[in-house]
Design an enzyme around this catalytic site. Sequence first.
Site, PDB file in Angstrom:
ATOM      1  N   HIS A 180      15.287  57.221  70.691  1.00  0.00           N
ATOM      2  CA  HIS A 180      16.361  56.314  71.082  1.00  0.00           C
ATOM      3  C   HIS A 180      17.567  57.062  71.644  1.00  0.00           C
ATOM      4  O   HIS A 180      18.326  56.505  72.422  1.00  0.00           O
ATOM      5  CB  HIS A 180      16.728  55.368  69.931  1.00  0.00           C
ATOM      6  CG  HIS A 180      15.803  54.204  69.889  1.00  0.00           C
ATOM      7  ND1 HIS A 180      14.611  54.244  69.226  1.00  0.00           N
ATOM      8  CD2 HIS A 180      15.856  53.009  70.517  1.00  0.00           C
ATOM      9  CE1 HIS A 180      13.983  53.099  69.417  1.00  0.00           C
ATOM     10  NE2 HIS A 180      14.716  52.336  70.203  1.00  0.00           N
ATOM     11  N   ARG A 274      21.924  47.181  70.635  1.00  0.00           N
ATOM     12  CA  ARG A 274      21.062  47.724  69.581  1.00  0.00           C
ATOM     13  C   ARG A 274      21.949  48.158  68.408  1.00  0.00           C
ATOM     14  O   ARG A 274      22.279  49.330  68.254  1.00  0.00           O
ATOM     15  CB  ARG A 274      20.278  48.924  70.114  1.00  0.00           C
ATOM     16  CG  ARG A 274      19.188  48.569  71.129  1.00  0.00           C
ATOM     17  CD  ARG A 274      18.453  49.827  71.583  1.00  0.00           C
ATOM     18  NE  ARG A 274      17.178  49.550  72.220  1.00  0.00           N
ATOM     19  CZ  ARG A 274      16.975  49.644  73.534  1.00  0.00           C
ATOM     20  NH1 ARG A 274      17.947  49.980  74.341  1.00  0.00           N
ATOM     21  NH2 ARG A 274      15.769  49.399  74.038  1.00  0.00           N
ATOM     22  N   ARG A 310      21.835  42.056  68.902  1.00  0.00           N
ATOM     23  CA  ARG A 310      20.593  42.033  68.137  1.00  0.00           C
ATOM     24  C   ARG A 310      20.896  42.419  66.697  1.00  0.00           C
ATOM     25  O   ARG A 310      21.584  43.405  66.449  1.00  0.00           O
ATOM     26  CB  ARG A 310      19.573  43.018  68.729  1.00  0.00           C
ATOM     27  CG  ARG A 310      18.252  42.985  67.953  1.00  0.00           C
ATOM     28  CD  ARG A 310      17.155  43.713  68.672  1.00  0.00           C
ATOM     29  NE  ARG A 310      17.358  45.156  68.649  1.00  0.00           N
ATOM     30  CZ  ARG A 310      16.555  46.011  69.267  1.00  0.00           C
ATOM     31  NH1 ARG A 310      15.529  45.564  69.982  1.00  0.00           N
ATOM     32  NH2 ARG A 310      16.784  47.295  69.208  1.00  0.00           N
ATOM     33  N   GLU A 383       7.653  40.764  71.021  1.00  0.00           N
ATOM     34  CA  GLU A 383       7.372  42.200  71.133  1.00  0.00           C
ATOM     35  C   GLU A 383       5.979  42.560  70.625  1.00  0.00           C
ATOM     36  O   GLU A 383       5.658  43.748  70.543  1.00  0.00           O
ATOM     37  CB  GLU A 383       8.399  43.008  70.324  1.00  0.00           C
ATOM     38  CG  GLU A 383       9.840  42.690  70.640  1.00  0.00           C
ATOM     39  CD  GLU A 383      10.802  43.675  70.011  1.00  0.00           C
ATOM     40  OE1 GLU A 383      10.951  44.772  70.556  1.00  0.00           O
ATOM     41  OE2 GLU A 383      11.389  43.336  68.971  1.00  0.00           O
ATOM     42  N   ASN A 406       8.965  47.265  75.654  1.00  0.00           N
ATOM     43  CA  ASN A 406       8.623  48.598  75.130  1.00  0.00           C
ATOM     44  C   ASN A 406       7.610  48.457  73.993  1.00  0.00           C
ATOM     45  O   ASN A 406       6.549  49.075  73.993  1.00  0.00           O
ATOM     46  CB  ASN A 406       9.868  49.327  74.610  1.00  0.00           C
ATOM     47  CG  ASN A 406      10.962  49.429  75.650  1.00  0.00           C
ATOM     48  OD1 ASN A 406      10.678  49.367  76.845  1.00  0.00           O
ATOM     49  ND2 ASN A 406      12.194  49.573  75.214  1.00  0.00           N
ATOM     50  N   ASP A 407       7.967  47.640  72.994  1.00  0.00           N
ATOM     51  CA  ASP A 407       7.048  47.449  71.871  1.00  0.00           C
ATOM     52  C   ASP A 407       5.832  46.629  72.274  1.00  0.00           C
ATOM     53  O   ASP A 407       4.713  46.910  71.832  1.00  0.00           O
ATOM     54  CB  ASP A 407       7.777  46.773  70.701  1.00  0.00           C
ATOM     55  CG  ASP A 407       8.594  47.772  69.903  1.00  0.00           C
ATOM     56  OD1 ASP A 407       8.045  48.817  69.534  1.00  0.00           O
ATOM     57  OD2 ASP A 407       9.786  47.504  69.664  1.00  0.00           O
ATOM     58  N   ARG A 417       4.575  54.355  72.151  1.00  0.00           N
ATOM     59  CA  ARG A 417       5.606  54.102  73.167  1.00  0.00           C
ATOM     60  C   ARG A 417       6.478  55.313  73.426  1.00  0.00           C
ATOM     61  O   ARG A 417       7.153  55.386  74.434  1.00  0.00           O
ATOM     62  CB  ARG A 417       6.477  52.893  72.787  1.00  0.00           C
ATOM     63  CG  ARG A 417       7.249  53.056  71.527  1.00  0.00           C
ATOM     64  CD  ARG A 417       8.148  51.861  71.257  1.00  0.00           C
ATOM     65  NE  ARG A 417       9.412  51.978  71.965  1.00  0.00           N
ATOM     66  CZ  ARG A 417      10.470  51.211  71.727  1.00  0.00           C
ATOM     67  NH1 ARG A 417      10.385  50.241  70.833  1.00  0.00           N
ATOM     68  NH2 ARG A 417      11.580  51.375  72.364  1.00  0.00           N
ATOM     69  N   CYS A 451      14.407  42.769  78.097  1.00  0.00           N
ATOM     70  CA  CYS A 451      15.378  43.817  77.790  1.00  0.00           C
ATOM     71  C   CYS A 451      14.711  45.149  77.497  1.00  0.00           C
ATOM     72  O   CYS A 451      15.366  46.104  77.110  1.00  0.00           O
ATOM     73  CB  CYS A 451      16.281  43.406  76.621  1.00  0.00           C
ATOM     74  SG  CYS A 451      15.376  43.058  75.115  1.00  0.00           S
TER      75      CYS A 451
HETATM   76  C1  PEP Z   1      11.680  46.730  73.295  1.00  0.00           C
HETATM   77  O1  PEP Z   1      10.883  46.966  72.377  1.00  0.00           O
HETATM   78  O2  PEP Z   1      11.342  46.548  74.481  1.00  0.00           O
HETATM   79  C2  PEP Z   1      13.124  46.664  73.009  1.00  0.00           C
HETATM   80  C3  PEP Z   1      13.978  46.292  73.943  1.00  0.00           C
HETATM   81  O3  PEP Z   1      13.561  47.034  71.757  1.00  0.00           O
HETATM   82  P1  PEP Z   1      13.684  48.564  71.266  1.00  0.00           P
HETATM   83  O4  PEP Z   1      13.437  49.444  72.461  1.00  0.00           O
HETATM   84  O5  PEP Z   1      15.035  48.738  70.710  1.00  0.00           O
HETATM   85  O6  PEP Z   1      12.595  48.619  70.250  1.00  0.00           O
HETATM   86 MG    MG Z   2      11.574  46.713  70.316  1.00  0.00          MG
END
Ligand code: PEP
Ligand code: MG
Length: 528
Positions: A180, A274, A310, A383, A406-407, A417, A451
Site C-alpha cells: 500500500h 483508505r 471507506r 471485491e 484490485n481484490d 494482487r 476505485c
Molecule cells: C480494491 O481492492 O480494488 C480497492 C480499491 O481496495 P484496496 O486496494 O484498498 O484493497
Molecule cells: Mg480492496
Amino acid sequence: MGERRLHGLAAAPGVAAGRVWRVGAAADDAGSGDPQAELMRARAALLRAGDEITALAARLRADGAAEQADIVETGVLMAADPALDAAVEAAVARGLAAPQAILEACEQLADMLAAIEDPVLAARADDVRSLGRRAAAGRATPSGPGPFILVAQDLGPADVAELDERVAGIALAAGGASAHAAVIARGLGLPMVVGVGAPLLELADGTSLAVDGDRGDAIVDPRVAPPARRTRATATGPAVTRDGVRVRILVNAAGAAEVRVGLAAGAEGVGLLRTELAFLDAAAWPDEAAHRRMLEPVLALLGNRTATVRVLDFGGDKTPPFLRGISARGVALLLDQPDALAAQLRAIGAAEGVRVLLPLVRDAADVEAVRALTTAPLGAMIETTDAATRVDEIAAAADFLSIGTNDLTADVLGVDRFAPGDVATHHPRVLAQIARVGEAARAHERVLEVCGEAASDPRMIPLLVGFGVTELSVGAARVAATHAAVRALDAGAVAQLASAALEASDAAEVERLLAEAGHELGEVGDGA
Ligand code: PEP
Ligand code: MG
C-alpha cells in the site's frame, strides 16, 4: 566516480533524480552503547519531531484546518514534557538505544494517560504514541533545496502519504515494502523502487541518486541526470464522452496530501479514502477522536464535494499489531466490533457530500447492518466473486456500488494482487463480473464507481465506461490522464466493444479488440 546501478523491483513508475535523504529505521538501530550519547540523540530526535509537527500544523492552518492544527500542535508540548524526558533517561540508562528508548518512554506515558478516565486525556495517549513513532523513526525534514530521493529500509503507507514536497522519488532496501506504500507512491506520482538490498543503505546523505521506477533500478552517481517524469497535468471542466455521457473523475487518497494534489489536477472529490492506512501501527481500535483527527484535514479540503470515506478495511496486508492472527477482513471484521464501527461512523458524520463505503461486502445483510448506524449514503464495494454473484440484492440494499478491481481481479483469477508484474484485470472472466455489477447498477439505478487501479488503466477505461461505470476514482497523478481518456471515448461504441470483450477467450484477445477499435493502450500503470 562512475555510475553504479543497483537492481530492485519497480513499485511506482516514472524516473526521478536527486540527493539521497536517508531515513533510518528504529528496529535495526543498535545505538552507540553510551547512555549519555543516546540520551543526547533521543533529545535531539524529540526536538526535531516537535519542529516537524510545528511545520505540519502550519500547513494544516494554511489549508483552513485550524482545529486539526491545534490538535496536532499538542504533540509539540509533549515532546518537551519533563515526564517524557525522565522516562527516556531511565530507558537509556538501562542500555536502550535512542529510538527504542523513545518508543518505550512514549508507550509508558501513553498508558498513563489512557488509564485516566477522561476522553480528552485518552486522546492525548494517541498523540504521544504518534510523537514517539515520528521521533524514533528519525524522520527529519531534509535540509536544503530538493529534489531528494528518500532512501530507507522500508516505509509504511502513512509515511509516504505525509512526505515532504521536495521528495521526488523513493528507493527502499527491503523487498517486502508494504504494497500500500507503493499504491500511495503511484497515486502521488512518485517513482519508487523496492528490494534494492543492503548496498542502498550504505549511501551517504547527499549522494546523487536516480530512481527508475519503470525498470526497478536505483542509479548511484548517474552520468547524466535523467529527465524527471512526474507529470502533474491539470484537467478542466467535467469529463464527458464525445457523445455526451458524463463520467465523474474522483481521487483515491489516504490523507490530505493526495487530496490536495488530486483536486489541483481536476478531481471532483474523493472516491476512496483508505482510512485504515493511518492506523496500521495502532495498538487498539481507534476511537472517535482518533478518527476525527485523521478525517478533519481531508474533509476541510473537500468542503461540500464528494467525500467517499471507506470504513476501516483491516485484514490481509493491512493488519495492525493488535489484530495479528485474525482471519476476518473488511466489513465483516467491523461488524464483529460494533463499538469500533460506530465510533468511526460518528466521526465521519453525514454532512453534505459525505458518503460511506463498505469494504469487502458479502451480502445485503452487511449493508443493512451498517444502515442502522448512520444516515450517510452507503456504498457497497464489490471485491469478490461471491459478492458479484449476489450483486442484485446488494444493489437493492445500497445507495451506490464501487468495484474494488484490485481484490476482485485477484479473487477471480486466483492470483496474488501484490506480485510484481502486470495484473490482467482485462481478462474476460474479470470483465464478466464487472458486466454483472454494471447490469445490477443499471437495474437499480445506482451510481457505479470503480476505485481499483483498473480505473486508470488505459486498457480498462473504455471497457468500464462500456459496462456503464459512472465514476472513476484514481490515484492523484492519474486524474488528468483519466479525464482525457474519457473525453476521447464514444460511449455507444465502447458499450459494443465491452460486449465483444466478454466473448474473448483471454486477455490478449481483449487487447487485440481494443487496438482494432483504435484505443490507445498507452503505457500501463504509467504514473498510476
Ligand atoms: C480494491 O481492492 O480494488 C480497492 C480499491 O481496495 P484496496 O486496494 O484498498 O484493497
Ligand atoms: Mg480492496
